[in-house]
Design an enzyme around this catalytic site. Structure first.
Site, short mmCIF file in Angstrom:
data_model
loop_
_atom_site.label_atom_id
_atom_site.label_comp_id
_atom_site.label_asym_id
_atom_site.label_seq_id
_atom_site.Cartn_x
_atom_site.Cartn_y
_atom_site.Cartn_z
N GLY A 170 0.73 -15.40 10.15
CA GLY A 170 0.45 -14.65 8.93
C GLY A 170 -0.66 -15.25 8.12
O GLY A 170 -1.35 -16.18 8.53
N CYS A 171 -0.80 -14.73 6.96
CA CYS A 171 -1.96 -14.95 6.12
C CYS A 171 -1.77 -16.16 5.20
O CYS A 171 -0.77 -16.86 5.26
CB CYS A 171 -2.21 -13.70 5.28
SG CYS A 171 -2.16 -12.18 6.24
N ALA A 172 -2.77 -16.38 4.36
CA ALA A 172 -2.72 -17.45 3.36
C ALA A 172 -2.70 -16.83 1.98
O ALA A 172 -3.43 -15.87 1.72
CB ALA A 172 -3.94 -18.36 3.51
N GLY B 273 -6.09 -14.99 2.17
CA GLY B 273 -6.84 -15.04 3.42
C GLY B 273 -6.08 -14.27 4.46
O GLY B 273 -4.90 -14.55 4.72
N ASN C 135 1.86 -12.33 2.50
CA ASN C 135 1.85 -12.96 3.82
C ASN C 135 3.08 -12.48 4.57
O ASN C 135 4.19 -12.59 4.07
CB ASN C 135 1.87 -14.48 3.68
CG ASN C 135 2.23 -15.17 4.99
OD1 ASN C 135 1.92 -14.68 6.05
ND2 ASN C 135 2.91 -16.30 4.89
#
Length: 309
Positions: free
Chosen positions: A12-14, A183, A209
């Site tokens: 997943g994302c930040a 991100g 996320n």
């Protein structure tokens, strides 16, 4: 055996957030440094920021940030905005050339107030009028995407790593008392400018996320109330759920969070009578707003920050 750091796990994302509770300004370079620490949780297909308190000279105006794919899209969108709002300023958002960010849309911002005559004729309050106007543009104007629509705040996002997006929008020229950042590492939705985080409506902004496995149920629920999910990613629906629960139903912030993250039924069955009744009612009344899946969410607003997971 592979050790941590030897293999990339696309989990997943930040996400990141900074707030000064006294309202003192924080330079945008600080949130860029924060999100850059999680560079490996992104893959360059989306980065973005939300900033609160950045437009003190226009604090009573709605600040619309808009992506345009074509000149025709801009002409049609501006005609609509100028008809429905008293726009004081229309300008391109300042950017700088960054090698890793290319083929982007034309990016504009507008500061204005609702046209009182049209708002009265529509029989809506100010916030509902703004939401309906934004929804109409994003659903019906091909090549035009209003991605930020709050007061004294703004979202900045693009296809790229977040630290590059921050440089692209020159966020070190902005000071805000609250920043969020994202991100992106999209797993099953496209990486495009409108699909980057944060997602916004009015003063609410969401960075997320994870993955929303209940997206279709949540989308069907929220679109009953006039919202349209047009950005091709599951996160958008969370923004609209919070807006609906907090603005239309006037739920306290913690209750709205409980709606989205209500426990499973077997856990509710083990609770004391008071909590059992509370969560049973939430799940019965707001079943379509329950968000499933592994996720972490930061909600930014002019009221502060809320984090849930």
């Amino acid at each position: 055996m592979l050790k941590e750091g030897q293999v990339r796990i696309p989990s997943g994302c930040a996400i990141a957030a900074i707030i000064d509770k006294k309202g003192n300004p924080i330079n945008g370079s600080e949130i860029i440094k924060s999100i850059a620490l999680m560079h490996d949780r992104s893959n360059g297909l989306g980065g973005g920021f939300a900033a609160y308190g950045i437009y003190p000279d226009h604090k009573d105006d709605y600040a619309f940030h808009v992506f345009y794919d074509t000149k025709d899209a801009r002409q049609k969108c501006e005609e609509y905005l100028f008809k429905h709002f008293n726009v004081d300023v229309a300008e391109r958002i300042p950017t700088k050339k960054v090698e890793s960010i290319e083929n982007g849309p034309d990016i504009w911002r507008y500061f204005g107030k609702p046209n009182r005559v049209r708002m009265r004729d529509a029989r809506m309050d100010e916030q509902e009028y703004v939401v309906q106007c934004v929804t109409k543009v994003n659903a019906n104007f091909d090549g035009a995407y209003i991605f930020s629509s709050g007061k004294n705040m703004g979202c900045f996002k693009a296809v790229g790593y977040p630290e590059d997006v921050g440089e692209f929008f020159m966020l070190d020229h902005y000071d805000a008392y609250l920043w969020t950042a994202h991100g992106r590492f999209p797993t099953n939705t496209p990486g495009w400018w409108g699909g980057a985080h944060p997602f916004n409506i009015l003063d609410w902004s969401i960075v997320h996320n994870g993955e929303i496995s209940s997206y279709d149920a949540n989308r069907r629920y929220i679109e009953q109330f006039g919202y349209k999910c047009t950005m091709q990613t599951d996160t958008e629906v969370i923004t609209y759920l919070f807006d609906h629960l907090l603005r239309h139903h006037e739920l306290p912030m913690d209750v709205a969070a409980d709606v989205l993250t209500a426990p499973e039924w077997d856990e509710i069955d083990r609770m004391d009578d008071e909590r059992k009744e509370y969560f049973t009612n939430l799940r019965a009344i707001y079943s379509g707003a329950l968000v499933n899946g592994p996720f972490s969410v930061i909600l930014g607003s002019n009221k502060g920050l809320l984090a849930i997971n």
